[in-house]
Design a protein around this motif. Sequence first.
Motif, short mmCIF file in Angstrom:
data_model
loop_
_atom_site.label_atom_id
_atom_site.label_comp_id
_atom_site.label_asym_id
_atom_site.label_seq_id
_atom_site.Cartn_x
_atom_site.Cartn_y
_atom_site.Cartn_z
N UNK A 204 -0.12 -2.05 7.46
CA UNK A 204 0.51 -1.53 6.27
C UNK A 204 0.05 -0.11 5.94
N UNK A 205 -1.11 0.26 6.43
CA UNK A 205 -1.58 1.64 6.33
C UNK A 205 -1.08 2.45 7.51
N UNK A 206 -1.11 1.83 8.69
CA UNK A 206 -0.76 2.53 9.93
C UNK A 206 0.69 3.04 9.92
N UNK A 207 1.57 2.33 9.22
CA UNK A 207 2.98 2.73 9.24
C UNK A 207 3.32 3.80 8.20
N UNK B 190 0.82 -1.21 0.00
CA UNK B 190 0.00 0.00 0.00
C UNK B 190 0.86 1.27 0.00
N UNK B 191 2.09 1.16 -0.46
CA UNK B 191 3.04 2.28 -0.40
C UNK B 191 2.53 3.53 -1.09
N UNK B 192 1.69 3.39 -2.12
CA UNK B 192 1.21 4.55 -2.87
C UNK B 192 -0.22 4.94 -2.49
N UNK B 193 -0.73 4.42 -1.38
CA UNK B 193 -2.06 4.83 -0.93
C UNK B 193 -2.05 6.30 -0.55
N UNK C 26 8.46 22.53 -5.45
CA UNK C 26 8.47 21.78 -4.20
C UNK C 26 7.06 21.62 -3.63
N UNK C 27 6.19 22.60 -3.89
CA UNK C 27 4.80 22.51 -3.45
C UNK C 27 4.08 21.40 -4.21
N UNK C 28 4.33 21.34 -5.51
CA UNK C 28 3.72 20.28 -6.31
C UNK C 28 4.25 18.91 -5.88
N UNK C 29 5.53 18.86 -5.54
CA UNK C 29 6.12 17.61 -5.04
C UNK C 29 5.43 17.19 -3.75
N UNK C 30 5.16 18.13 -2.87
CA UNK C 30 4.47 17.84 -1.61
C UNK C 30 3.06 17.31 -1.87
N UNK C 31 2.34 17.94 -2.77
CA UNK C 31 0.97 17.50 -3.06
C UNK C 31 0.97 16.11 -3.69
N UNK C 32 1.98 15.82 -4.50
CA UNK C 32 2.08 14.48 -5.08
C UNK C 32 2.37 13.46 -3.99
N UNK C 33 3.18 13.83 -3.03
CA UNK C 33 3.48 12.96 -1.89
C UNK C 33 2.20 12.62 -1.13
#
Length: 580
Positions: free
Chosen positions: A395-398, A378-381, A459-466
């Motif tokens: 796997x979500x909690x971490x 679930x790394x990309x949830x 960097x803002x767009x990077x944050x939103x993608x994160x």
Amino acid sequence: MTRMTYLTLAATTALLTINVAAATQASSPIPLRIELTPKNLGMGKGTLTVSLTFARIPAQTAKSALLSLPLIDSNVDSAAPDIRDLTATDSLGQVHLLESTRDMPEISDRDSEIGGPSVVWSADRKIVGPLTVSYIVPAHATKPPRGPAPPIGLYEADRATSGAASMFLPLPLYDGKYSVTIHWAASIGSEKSTNVTSLDSGANTISTIMDRAEIYATYMMSGAIQAWTPSGADQDFRGAWQGQPNFDAAALMSWANTLHGHYKQFFNQTASQPYTVFLRYNPINAGGGVGLYHSFVETYGAEAGSDPDELKLTLAHEMFHTFSPYITDPTGLLSSWFGEGLAVFYQAALPFRFHMISADLFLHSINYSAARYYTDIFATSPNSEIPDMFWKDTRIRTLPYDRSMLYFATVDYAMRSKTHNKKSLDTLVLGMLAREKMGKSLSNSDWESLLRENLGEESVQHFRSFLAGEKPVPASAAFGACFERYTTKLRRYELGFEPAVLAEPKRVVRGLVPNSAAAEAGLHNGDIIVTPVPQDQIQGEQNTKINLDILRNGQKLKITYLPRGEFVDVYQWRKIKISR
């Protein structure tokens, strides 16, 4: 590696809640006296007699909710159903109380929430003058664990008791300040008690100004406990432990005291502010803990949770929470990416910077989180899915811990690269803290503002993608020039059946995955898992087996297997030699 830690604000087991949602905040703190009397600690049937006196009660109406105590706080059952001999009096005499169960409003504090289903007591008339409420609660009011949860329940063992105020201490539902006095009366029917709270150590009477959330998050320990105080001039730090750890607890407290001093300098804290570390035994998920008001509760065990290095990382993590800023908009777990991610990043970075841990332990901390994250299916949830699934699936909690740590590593590297090491992630964190100290409630937009100012719109767009679920991949030199990134193969964590089962009061196996390690070990749908199973640590350990105590058709069984699935590529970091 450190066990999973959960930041919570305990909601109070004998919480006297006064429904003043529409009332305006009082101009001066309401005097509140809390008196606690331990009795028969260590005999298995110890109790706490609690007496609360509110000098005045905020605006209220007849038959309004006067007393309230949440039934569950952070997946832990409170002692609300165990309260007995509850009485209330005011200037007119006895106040008759009617008990009911209601769903009380939830409020946010830092990255936790308070409220929800609660036991509520209503008065038969309007309160006049000071209100005194008294009751008795068991010194051991810990219910069978629901699953992953912080160690906040009232726990009696080793001739002592401990627990968070949210589990047993009544308060009004009032958003203003209280002038709180906590007084420990002499223990009855047991040996002389030592009493320690999050507010101070050793004193029988303590006074301070607090709000409701801070009282909720106060931890208390009483009985035949050990208390540790520093010998130097800095007397802010305290330590206390219940039971007999199989490591040098005093040495660990000394280490934590030194780190606390470094943290005070890092965060420019000049005013005196108490900080207490509590240790208590945990037979289920030893090594984990919970950060509370000016304190941290860490658990230890006979085997797991007895490694001083692991305990040091956990202490460094939770102590960071005490000083760091918090995003409170959006509320609760939606903002846990910020508080928890920063704490995981700095739990190794700051002690390493202060020469308090080795490079090997520093790498161990980083690689543990990276391995657990990059093997997570679930790394990309997206971040938006975390609150609903947090307690249901490890796997979500971490994710707020591991994924966010890696994201902050990318930001730190970008800051250092752009400014030739003149600025770093420290700059942004202290910038957020400065806004918080000015009385501002922090939001994602505050973080974006600082990113835009220092690193530009990209960097803002990077944050939103994160936040949307994009995988952070720190640069090879993100953690220092003496480390490099490399790729290896590790196996995914695979429990083998529906993960939500382990967070339920009755753990009945369902959704068994065919051909999984669990199925091959002999687990069946319908099996009842008798003993709670912590997963957060196991999820990050490639070779650790899971042990299940099973009840099947009245027969007790033990099933052990390695909860792993397919191999995947993951990033790790290692030391390199630097030529001079």
